[in-house]
Design a protein around this motif. Structure first.
Motif, short mmCIF file in Angstrom:
data_model
loop_
_atom_site.label_atom_id
_atom_site.label_comp_id
_atom_site.label_asym_id
_atom_site.label_seq_id
_atom_site.Cartn_x
_atom_site.Cartn_y
_atom_site.Cartn_z
N GLY A 80 0.83 -1.19 0.00
CA GLY A 80 0.00 0.00 0.00
C GLY A 80 0.87 1.24 0.00
N LYS A 81 0.30 2.36 -0.38
CA LYS A 81 1.04 3.61 -0.43
C LYS A 81 1.56 3.99 0.95
CE LYS A 81 0.63 8.54 -1.36
NZ LYS A 81 -0.25 9.66 -1.74
N VAL A 82 2.85 4.28 1.02
CA VAL A 82 3.49 4.69 2.28
C VAL A 82 4.43 5.85 1.97
CG1 VAL A 82 5.04 4.03 4.15
CG2 VAL A 82 3.39 2.38 3.29
N GLY A 83 4.34 6.92 2.73
CA GLY A 83 5.29 8.01 2.59
C GLY A 83 4.94 8.96 1.46
N SER A 84 5.76 9.99 1.34
CA SER A 84 5.57 11.01 0.32
C SER A 84 6.82 11.13 -0.54
CB SER A 84 5.26 12.36 0.97
OG SER A 84 6.29 12.72 1.88
N ASN A 85 6.73 11.87 -1.60
CA ASN A 85 7.83 12.02 -2.54
C ASN A 85 9.07 12.60 -1.86
OD1 ASN A 85 9.39 12.26 -4.83
ND2 ASN A 85 8.33 14.08 -5.58
N ALA A 86 10.21 11.94 -2.02
CA ALA A 86 11.43 12.37 -1.36
C ALA A 86 12.47 12.91 -2.34
CB ALA A 86 12.04 11.21 -0.57
N PHE A 87 12.14 12.96 -3.64
CA PHE A 87 13.14 13.30 -4.65
C PHE A 87 12.72 14.50 -5.49
CE2 PHE A 87 13.47 8.70 -3.89
CZ PHE A 87 14.78 8.64 -3.42
N SER A 88 13.67 15.39 -5.72
CA SER A 88 13.39 16.61 -6.48
C SER A 88 13.13 16.34 -7.96
CB SER A 88 14.57 17.58 -6.34
OG SER A 88 15.77 17.01 -6.88
N ASP A 89 13.65 15.21 -8.48
CA ASP A 89 13.46 14.93 -9.91
C ASP A 89 12.29 13.98 -10.17
OD1 ASP A 89 14.72 12.74 -8.81
OD2 ASP A 89 16.11 12.44 -10.47
N VAL A 90 11.46 13.74 -9.16
CA VAL A 90 10.24 12.97 -9.35
C VAL A 90 9.08 13.97 -9.29
CG1 VAL A 90 8.69 11.21 -8.43
CG2 VAL A 90 11.17 10.85 -8.38
N TYR B 148 4.51 5.07 -6.47
CA TYR B 148 5.25 3.80 -6.48
C TYR B 148 6.70 4.01 -6.02
CZ TYR B 148 1.37 1.74 -9.13
OH TYR B 148 0.13 1.28 -9.53
N VAL B 149 7.33 5.05 -6.52
CA VAL B 149 8.71 5.35 -6.13
C VAL B 149 8.77 5.69 -4.64
CG1 VAL B 149 10.64 6.96 -6.41
CG2 VAL B 149 9.45 6.07 -8.43
N ALA B 150 7.81 6.49 -4.17
CA ALA B 150 7.78 6.87 -2.75
C ALA B 150 7.63 5.65 -1.87
CB ALA B 150 6.63 7.85 -2.50
N THR B 151 6.75 4.73 -2.26
CA THR B 151 6.53 3.51 -1.47
C THR B 151 7.77 2.62 -1.49
OG1 THR B 151 4.15 3.58 -1.92
CG2 THR B 151 5.08 1.46 -1.22
N ALA B 152 8.35 2.44 -2.68
CA ALA B 152 9.55 1.59 -2.79
C ALA B 152 10.69 2.16 -1.96
CB ALA B 152 9.97 1.48 -4.26
N TYR B 153 10.80 3.48 -1.92
CA TYR B 153 11.86 4.13 -1.14
C TYR B 153 11.60 3.97 0.35
CZ TYR B 153 14.78 7.78 0.89
OH TYR B 153 15.70 8.45 1.66
N LYS B 154 10.39 4.21 0.79
CA LYS B 154 10.09 4.14 2.22
C LYS B 154 10.18 2.73 2.76
CE LYS B 154 9.43 8.48 2.83
NZ LYS B 154 10.44 9.26 3.58
N PHE B 155 9.94 1.73 1.93
CA PHE B 155 10.08 0.35 2.37
C PHE B 155 11.50 -0.18 2.15
CE2 PHE B 155 5.37 -0.16 2.39
CZ PHE B 155 5.27 -0.65 3.68
#
Length: 514
Positions: free
Chosen positions: A382-392, A401-408
């Motif tokens: 499930g969706k977790v976290g928020s966008n952490a990257f300036s180029d996303v 999807y990137v935010a979730t993959a990063y947070k996990f």
């Protein structure tokens, strides 16, 4: 019969570390002593992270509530101090990162604060000298944090600080190497011996430590025999895969462990020189854990690829089987593909799509954003976290999807602020991400350093595998997630969509999520 022989061999090796007159380490008693002395562990150089590390990595019977208490205390301190553990002593961050990783917590998101980020600031870390740098590298490596550039920068720093005849000291101006600093640097470099320059420096360091060993098997600091110096050497050789019974580290029949046990008291504590000392007890305990992990063929003390991730801010990853939503789905261009079965299985569940309704393009490359997306879909996260990257971009279809993959913990950025979503993913990048995804599925990497080297050496271009990717490549090779197990791997080449399907389906099948 084979199992019986293995147990007998392990017993012989264990006994070889202890002459008949030496008492064996009562690690259970030491574990109970530490739990009793450190009832509520928190961020502290003594009575904090090193106790947590030793208990977590020793396999001692510790209630999960003990580690939960530590995490709650860390969270409280981090909130109060707004993520700043210390302005100059970055070893504060290193200790906490190591301990959190050991108990399966993500140090990159503690109440919204990233405790790994300060360790990627090379100039500030090295202001603390070699001690700051070595613990920063150990911390970054323990959970595969940061990027390869910063880690290799620390490695090069250690090589520049090596003494003329081998070894290292706390002071850059000192001509004489010190046993404890040399040992800790060797621990930090233990995962980089595939580099010829590191391998040679490590060889000189090991020879020096053998030469500095006292006749009773122990070590001294400034002329005084101490348990901590002995403990750090034991950690170093264990991290390098060197047995405590190795002839280089046995003097007059006395091994490192024999020497270390002379410091243990009847209550399980250890002394610095003569009286019980909590700092000494912590270091001796995790040193014995390092030795035991080597003998039991487990990952080394600070290689935590075997630790199962327990969640983001207390939220555990809930992986689940994805339902079939497109039964019988196939593509016209995969009829002759060796990856046809895997592509069809994943496509039927909506995990991976074709480029059109009729074309999958199995030989086309894949971007980092696309790979992050299909892994998140495959595990049903499930969706977790928020966008952490300036180029996303906030409008990008893959943002969540990137935010979730990063947070996990499945993916890292290419820098502190950039993810490079459109960058082509390579074979070795895919391997390390599959390894991390495997941890979320309960399939942690339990390969020892020697086993990792063995699996990687099967490829003709094994020398091209990056240091940060070695565990991931070996993990995928050992589980047969890679289509090829011989010949060339081409680790830095772009991975193809068909290969990704084969790799990911293999993981799902092994995790019983297929």
């Amino acid at each position: 019969m084979k199992r019986l022989l293995s147990i007998l061999l392990c017993t012989i090796i264990m006994l070889s570390c202890f002459p008949s007159f030496a008492k064996a380490a009562d690690t259970d008693k030491t574990a109970n002593y530490l739990i009793g002395m450190v009832k509520s562990p928190t961020i502290a150089s003594v009575g904090g992270e090193w106790t947590v590390l030793g208990l977590a990595r020793s396999g001692a019977d510790v209630p999960r509530s003990y580690f939960d208490t530590y995490y709650a205390n860390v969270t409280s301190v981090v909130k109060k101090q707004k993520g700043v553990l210390h302005e100059r002593k970055y070893t504060e961050y290193s200790r906490v990162v190591i301990a959190l990783t050991a108990i399966g917590k993500d140090p990159r998101n503690v109440s919204g604060y990233d405790l790994v980020k300060p360790l990627c600031d090379y100039s500030k870390v090295t202001q603390q000298g070699i001690n700051g740098a070595l613990w920063a590298l150990i911390a970054l490596d323990c959970g595969d944090y940061g990027n390869a550039d910063i880690r290799n920068k620390y490695v090069d720093y250690f090589l520049s600080r090596e003494k003329k005849n081998g070894g290292w000291s706390l002071s850059a101006s000192s001509a004489d190497p010190e046993s404890d600093i040399t040992a800790m640097v060797l621990t930090a470099l233990s995962r980089y011996t595939y580099r010829t320059d590191v391998k040679n420096a490590v060889g000189r360091g090991v020879a020096l430590l053998s030469k500095l060993q006292n006749s009773d098997g122990g070590y001294s600091l400034s002329g005084e025999k101490t348990s901590e110096s002995t403990a750090q050497v034991l950690v170093a050789i264990s991290s390098l895969g060197i047995s405590c019974s190795d002839n280089r580290f046995v003097k007059n029949g006395n091994s490192l462990v024999v020497a270390l046990m002379k410091y243990q008291k009847s209550d399980g504590s250890f002394s610095h020189t003569s009286k019980s000392d909590l700092m000494a007890t912590e270091q001796c305990f995790y040193a014995l854990a390092a030795k035991d992990r080597l003998m039991q063929n487990k990952t080394s003390l600070f290689d935590m690829s075997d630790v199962l991730y327990t969640g983001v801010n207390g939220k555990s990853a809930s992986v689940k089987v994805q339902p079939v939503v497109y039964p019988g789905r196939t593509f016209g261009d995969i009829k002759e593909s060796k990856y046809r079965n895997e592509i069809e299985k994943l496509s039927a569940r909506g995990i991976i799509n074709g480029l059109t309704d009729t074309e999958f393009r199995p030989d086309k490359t894949m971007t980092r954003a696309e790979f992050s997306t299909i892994v998140v879909r495959a595990l049903g996260l499930g969706k977790v976290g928020s966008n952490a990257f300036s180029d996303v971009s906030e409008n990008a279809w893959y943002k969540d999807y990137v935010a979730t993959a990063y947070k996990f913990g499945i993916v890292n950025g290419v820098s502190e602020s950039r993810f490079d979503p459109e960058g082509t993913i390579t074979v070795e990048q895919a391997c390390i991400m599959i390894e991390r995804a495997g941890k979320l599925c309960g399939l942690g990497n339990t390969l020892s350093q020697s086993e990792i080297s063995s699996f990687i050496s099967k490829y003709s271009d094994s020398k091209n595998v990056s240091s940060w990717a070695r565990s991931g490549v070996a993990y995928c090779a050992s589980n047969k997630f890679l289509y090829t197990s011989s010949g060339a791997l081409s680790p830095k080449s772009p991975i193809k969509r068909g290969e990704v399907a084969y790799m990911l389906y293999g993981l799902l099948k092994e995790a019983k999520l297929s």
